[in-house]
Design a protein around this motif. Structure first.
Motif, PDB file in Angstrom:
ATOM      1  N   ASN A   1      -1.786   0.583   8.416  1.00 48.12           N
ATOM      2  CA  ASN A   1      -3.021   0.924   7.709  1.00 48.12           C
ATOM      3  C   ASN A   1      -2.948   2.337   7.130  1.00 48.12           C
ATOM      4  O   ASN A   1      -3.964   3.027   7.024  1.00 48.12           O
ATOM      5  N   ALA A   2      -1.751   2.745   6.763  1.00 46.89           N
ATOM      6  CA  ALA A   2      -1.553   4.139   6.344  1.00 46.89           C
ATOM      7  C   ALA A   2      -2.110   4.435   4.956  1.00 46.89           C
ATOM      8  O   ALA A   2      -1.948   5.538   4.433  1.00 46.89           O
TER       9      ALA A   2
ATOM     10  N   GLY B   1       9.042   6.940   4.902  1.00 50.20           N
ATOM     11  CA  GLY B   1       8.965   6.490   3.517  1.00 50.20           C
ATOM     12  C   GLY B   1       7.557   6.583   2.970  1.00 50.20           C
ATOM     13  O   GLY B   1       6.662   7.172   3.587  1.00 50.20           O
ATOM     14  N   ASN B   2       7.368   5.976   1.826  1.00 46.54           N
ATOM     15  CA  ASN B   2       6.090   6.132   1.113  1.00 46.54           C
ATOM     16  C   ASN B   2       5.397   4.819   0.792  1.00 46.54           C
ATOM     17  O   ASN B   2       4.311   4.825   0.227  1.00 46.54           O
ATOM     18  N   GLU B   3       6.033   3.690   1.125  1.00 43.96           N
ATOM     19  CA  GLU B   3       5.401   2.404   0.817  1.00 43.96           C
ATOM     20  C   GLU B   3       5.177   1.594   2.093  1.00 43.96           C
ATOM     21  O   GLU B   3       6.040   1.544   2.967  1.00 43.96           O
TER      22      GLU B   3
ATOM     23  N   ARG C   1       8.809   1.672   3.576  1.00 45.88           N
ATOM     24  CA  ARG C   1      10.040   1.826   2.787  1.00 45.88           C
ATOM     25  C   ARG C   1       9.972   3.141   2.019  1.00 45.88           C
ATOM     26  O   ARG C   1       8.908   3.555   1.567  1.00 45.88           O
ATOM     27  N   ASP C   2      11.135   3.755   1.879  1.00 38.08           N
ATOM     28  CA  ASP C   2      11.259   4.933   1.035  1.00 38.08           C
ATOM     29  C   ASP C   2      11.696   4.444  -0.337  1.00 38.08           C
ATOM     30  O   ASP C   2      12.822   3.943  -0.493  1.00 38.08           O
ATOM     31  N   SER C   3      10.830   4.568  -1.326  1.00 34.10           N
ATOM     32  CA  SER C   3      11.147   3.983  -2.634  1.00 34.10           C
ATOM     33  C   SER C   3      12.280   4.725  -3.338  1.00 34.10           C
ATOM     34  O   SER C   3      12.933   4.179  -4.216  1.00 34.10           O
ATOM     35  N   ARG C   4      12.524   5.977  -2.938  1.00 34.95           N
ATOM     36  CA  ARG C   4      13.617   6.723  -3.593  1.00 34.95           C
ATOM     37  C   ARG C   4      14.963   6.286  -3.044  1.00 34.95           C
ATOM     38  O   ARG C   4      15.870   5.923  -3.786  1.00 34.95           O
ATOM     39  N   SER C   5      15.099   6.287  -1.725  1.00 34.28           N
ATOM     40  CA  SER C   5      16.405   5.928  -1.146  1.00 34.28           C
ATOM     41  C   SER C   5      16.524   4.413  -0.959  1.00 34.28           C
ATOM     42  O   SER C   5      17.584   3.910  -0.631  1.00 34.28           O
TER      43      SER C   5
ATOM     44  N   GLY D   1       0.846  -1.196   0.000  1.00 33.21           N
ATOM     45  CA  GLY D   1       0.000   0.000   0.000  1.00 33.21           C
ATOM     46  C   GLY D   1       0.878   1.240   0.000  1.00 33.21           C
ATOM     47  O   GLY D   1       2.102   1.147   0.132  1.00 33.21           O
ATOM     48  N   THR D   2       0.218   2.371  -0.127  1.00 31.84           N
ATOM     49  CA  THR D   2       0.949   3.641  -0.145  1.00 31.84           C
ATOM     50  C   THR D   2       0.739   4.350   1.186  1.00 31.84           C
ATOM     51  O   THR D   2      -0.395   4.456   1.667  1.00 31.84           O
ATOM     52  N   VAL D   3       1.833   4.815   1.756  1.00 32.56           N
ATOM     53  CA  VAL D   3       1.725   5.580   3.012  1.00 32.56           C
ATOM     54  C   VAL D   3       1.167   6.962   2.677  1.00 32.56           C
ATOM     55  O   VAL D   3       1.686   7.644   1.790  1.00 32.56           O
ATOM     56  N   SER D   4       0.130   7.350   3.369  1.00 29.09           N
ATOM     57  CA  SER D   4      -0.403   8.688   3.142  1.00 29.09           C
ATOM     58  C   SER D   4       0.706   9.721   3.357  1.00 29.09           C
ATOM     59  O   SER D   4       1.396   9.691   4.378  1.00 29.09           O
ATOM     60  N   PRO D   5       0.880  10.632   2.414  1.00 27.26           N
ATOM     61  CA  PRO D   5       1.968  11.622   2.567  1.00 27.26           C
ATOM     62  C   PRO D   5       1.751  12.579   3.738  1.00 27.26           C
ATOM     63  O   PRO D   5       2.672  13.268   4.147  1.00 27.26           O
ATOM     64  N   LEU D   6       0.525  12.598   4.278  1.00 29.92           N
ATOM     65  CA  LEU D   6       0.243  13.514   5.402  1.00 29.92           C
ATOM     66  C   LEU D   6       0.147  12.765   6.729  1.00 29.92           C
ATOM     67  O   LEU D   6      -0.377  13.307   7.705  1.00 29.92           O
ATOM     68  N   LEU D   7       0.626  11.539   6.787  1.00 27.70           N
ATOM     69  CA  LEU D   7       0.298  10.685   7.935  1.00 27.70           C
ATOM     70  C   LEU D   7       0.563  11.337   9.298  1.00 27.70           C
ATOM     71  O   LEU D   7      -0.289  11.351  10.167  1.00 27.70           O
ATOM     72  N   TYR D   8       1.772  11.856   9.486  1.00 30.46           N
ATOM     73  CA  TYR D   8       2.119  12.417  10.805  1.00 30.46           C
ATOM     74  C   TYR D   8       1.929  13.929  10.804  1.00 30.46           C
ATOM     75  O   TYR D   8       2.493  14.629   9.961  1.00 30.46           O
ATOM     76  N   GLY D   9       1.153  14.403  11.742  1.00 30.88           N
ATOM     77  CA  GLY D   9       0.950  15.845  11.835  1.00 30.88           C
ATOM     78  C   GLY D   9       0.675  16.252  13.262  1.00 30.88           C
ATOM     79  O   GLY D   9       0.857  15.471  14.204  1.00 30.88           O
ATOM     80  N   LEU D  10       0.235  17.480  13.431  1.00 32.58           N
ATOM     81  CA  LEU D  10       0.019  18.025  14.776  1.00 32.58           C
ATOM     82  C   LEU D  10      -1.404  18.514  14.932  1.00 32.58           C
ATOM     83  O   LEU D  10      -1.988  19.087  14.011  1.00 32.58           O
TER      84      LEU D  10
END
Ligand code: AHR
Length: 648
Positions: A491-492, A543-545, A562-566, A34-43
């Motif tokens: 479940n991101a 990461g994003n995955e 996992r970070d697919s770029r690095s 699955g794809t990790v939501s790019p906004l997962l962690y916030g305040l």
């Protein structure tokens, strides 16, 4: 699942049975699950525990506009003594303007050189004095006929015997005028046992309004933020900022809601308002400042709009009565994200930010399922329809019930996102971390866990009996938090955003209304709780995955991303038990680099950080060698671990 403690050496007479294999965690790195939501962690933030006034908002003068208490000039005292006499009182007959409709009258009846009289402000549990620092003092003043000053502004020790910095203004008149003076300290020892004073050395009557003292702020922004506190937040790399609440959005009564239009523009036009957490808000940190704060963190705003329900039960009937509130919310959205040519966008441009802020999510209300009239369903539908009609690409978030969030949703429309809140014990989070979201409908609304936090004790944050306890949680609570984060990370794809609450607490006596909280501070210092470190650890290694990880025969909780770029893999392991647990990591579908890094937060579960011992529980980094599929890593007892593994 079976406890790791059950893995024992079995000896049968004459025969040695090999040590039982460590429990296995199998990670499928061949493809992303699955794809990790790019906004997962916030305040998540609101005015509670002196988060802004006496916290992030850098103003040092408490009750600067003399509006905090209608009966007396709270937090101000007259300065008098041998050869010096003064009396102070609120004066409704000498208002600064219609917004700040009272002022402070200072009647000095005796004063001379060396015997100054005047007025002192105690600040928010002291005025922080730092070495070689420039403070910007300002105030509005007018005088009785014949009085021209000068007025001395100074930062002094509480007893007035030591002056750390001072400056003078003169030429006062009978008309209101703002005066400014820079106060510079020398190489002094830091202290918060200090006060701010305005004094004269001759008799006369002076009126004061909007008295302000700012230390250097983050990036030297005017009306800005405390740099040390903001840096703590930036270090968490949050992707969103949910504001202005929380209960602070709603207010006790409808008139006490966060009325964003009254929080804009010059401070002389901001009346402040009574907030639900027992004290008035100056609204110095208003809507525009919330947006700058988000921008300073490189985070996007998640704007909560008032939805017509306030905490003591008053609500606005759906239908025509609600229309003005909906219009107000649409205006607010335009202020945040409209073009600079629009009515409300032009006000934002005038304030200094012509470019619209990025806005993707708007939340309608906060915990509106407490509304006993059960009007939220219709109120939400009305807001949703109007917001979507004007801003079709905006994602609209609804609130949900506390007890059974999956079943207590609005029914008349399907919201884009629902905001679930979880204040739970550690044990409850450990349980929820074993698959709460497995049963959620993947085709339903996305989940925003807009408020959550683990409790080492039963949930009773506002119980007076818990007031003596630490304002921030211990390592045991951080274990519950970390466990819950593994569930949200796994479940991101569904859980698109989450934020711990409350975020900030001034730890000075009497400053807080809730416990536990993530970050503590007093006038001079700041520290992160173990939960702060756990969240920062997880949020900055994401990461994003999402990779699928299955654990067998262990209570250790795991999430892998996992970070697919690095091509870096992040394996998060949480062992909330009292014994070390070796786990074998079988990683298929990736070629691992032999070296890696382990970052660990572990120790005595009762240990915690505090203002005087800020670094008792902090992450430690160690290097890993011999990393390959099937390697064994021993998760320490009461341990939260992130393994950073490079892949080729
Ligand atoms: O985080 C403290 C409070 O908890 C929030 O204001 C409210 O939304 C929740 O009940």
């Amino acid at each position: 699942m079976k406890r790791a403690g059950a893995l024992v050496l079995v000896l049968i007479v004459g025969v040695t049975v090999p040590r039982a294999a460590a429990p296995t965690i199998t990670i499928d790195a061949s493809t992303a699950a699955g794809t990790v939501s790019p906004l997962l962690y916030g305040l998540m933030t609101e005015e509670i525990n002196h988060s802004y006034d006496g916290g992030l908002y850098a103003e040092l003068i408490r009750n600067r506009a003399f509006l905090d208490d209608a009966a007396s000039p709270a937090h101000w005292t007259a300065i008098q003594g041998e050869g010096a006499a003064a009396a102070i009182a609120l004066d409704a007959n000498q208002p600064l303007n219609a917004t700040i409709a009272t002022s402070l009258r200072v009647e000095v009846t005796q004063a001379s050189s060396g015997h100054a009289a005047g007025v002192a402000n105690e600040g928010y549990w002291g005025i922080p004095v730092k070495p070689n620092t420039r403070y910007r003092a300002s105030f509005y003043a007018k005088t009785a006929p014949g009085v021209t000053g000068p007025i001395t502004a100074a930062i002094q020790s509480e007893d007035g015997k030591t002056t750390y910095a001072s400056g003078r203004v003169s030429g006062l008149t009978q008309a209101w005028k703002q005066y400014e003076v820079t106060l510079s300290t020398a190489n002094v020892t830091p202290t918060a046992k200090a006060r701010f004073v305005l004094t004269v050395d001759r008799p006369g009557t002076i009126w004061l309004s909007l008295v302000s003292l700012f230390p250097p702020t983050y990036r030297n922004q005017a009306n800005g933020f405390r740099p040390d506190l903001l840096q703590m937040l930036i270090d968490m790399r949050p992707k969103f900022l949910r504001f202005p609440g929380g209960n602070y959005l709603e207010g006790d009564q409808i008139a006490d809601r966060f009325e964003w239009k009254k929080t804009l523009g010059p401070l002389t036009e901001r009346p402040g308002h009574m907030a639900p957490w027992t004290y008035r808000s100056s609204d110095g940190l208003g809507l525009y400042e919330f947006l700058l704060w988000a921008e300073d963190m490189n985070a996007e705003p998640v704007l909560a709009v008032y939805a017509g329900y306030s905490l003591k039960g008053a609500y606005v009937k759906p239908g025509p009565d609600l229309e003005p509130y909906i219009e107000d919310a649409l205006d607010e959205i335009e202020y945040v994200a409209g073009p600079p040519t629009s009515k409300w966008g032009s006000l934002r441009a005038k304030a200094g930010h012509p470019a619209p802020f990025t806005l993707n999510y708007v939340e309608v209300g906060n915990e509106d399922f407490f509304d006993r009239s059960r009007s939220y369903d219709q109120r939400f539908a009305q807001f949703n329809q109007a917001i979507k009609a004007r801003y079709p690409s905006l994602q609209v978030i609804s609130t949900v019930g506390f007890e059974h969030p999956e079943n207590q949703r609005v029914r008349s429309v399907t919201p884009d996102v629902v905001d679930e809140h979880y204040y739970r014990t550690v044990d409850a989070f450990l349980k929820a971390a074993r698959g709460q979201y497995d049963k959620y409908d993947r085709k339903g609304p996305k989940i925003f866990v807009g408020e959550w936090g683990a409790y080492e004790t039963p949930f009773e944050p506002w119980n007076p009996r818990s007031r003596g306890e630490a304002p921030t949680p211990n390592l045991r609570a951080a274990l519950g938090d970390a466990a819950w984060m593994t569930e949200m990370e796994r479940n991101a794809d569904l859980v698109i955003m989450h934020g711990y609450a409350p975020l900030l607490v001034n730890v000075s006596p009497g400053a807080r209304q809730w416990r536990p909280n993530l970050i503590g501070y007093d006038a001079l210092r700041v520290y992160g709780s173990p939960s702060y470190h756990a969240i920062k650890l997880f949020a900055t290694r994401l990461g994003n995955e999402i990779l699928k990880a299955s654990a067998a025969d262990t209570d250790v909780l795991v999430s892998v991303t996992r970070d697919s770029r690095s091509r870096t893999m992040y394996v998060k392991l949480v062992n909330a038990g009292p014994v070390a647990v070796p786990v074998q990591l079988d990683i298929v579908g990736a070629s691992l680099r032999p070296d890696g890094t382990a970052i660990t937060l572990a120790g005595d579960p009762q240990d915690t950080n505090s203002i005087d011992a800020p670094d008792r529980v902090v992450p430690k980094t160690s290097q890993l060698t011999g990393v390959k599929s099937g390697f064994t890593y021993t998760v320490p007892p009461n341990g939260i671990v992130v393994l950073e593994l490079g892949t080729r």
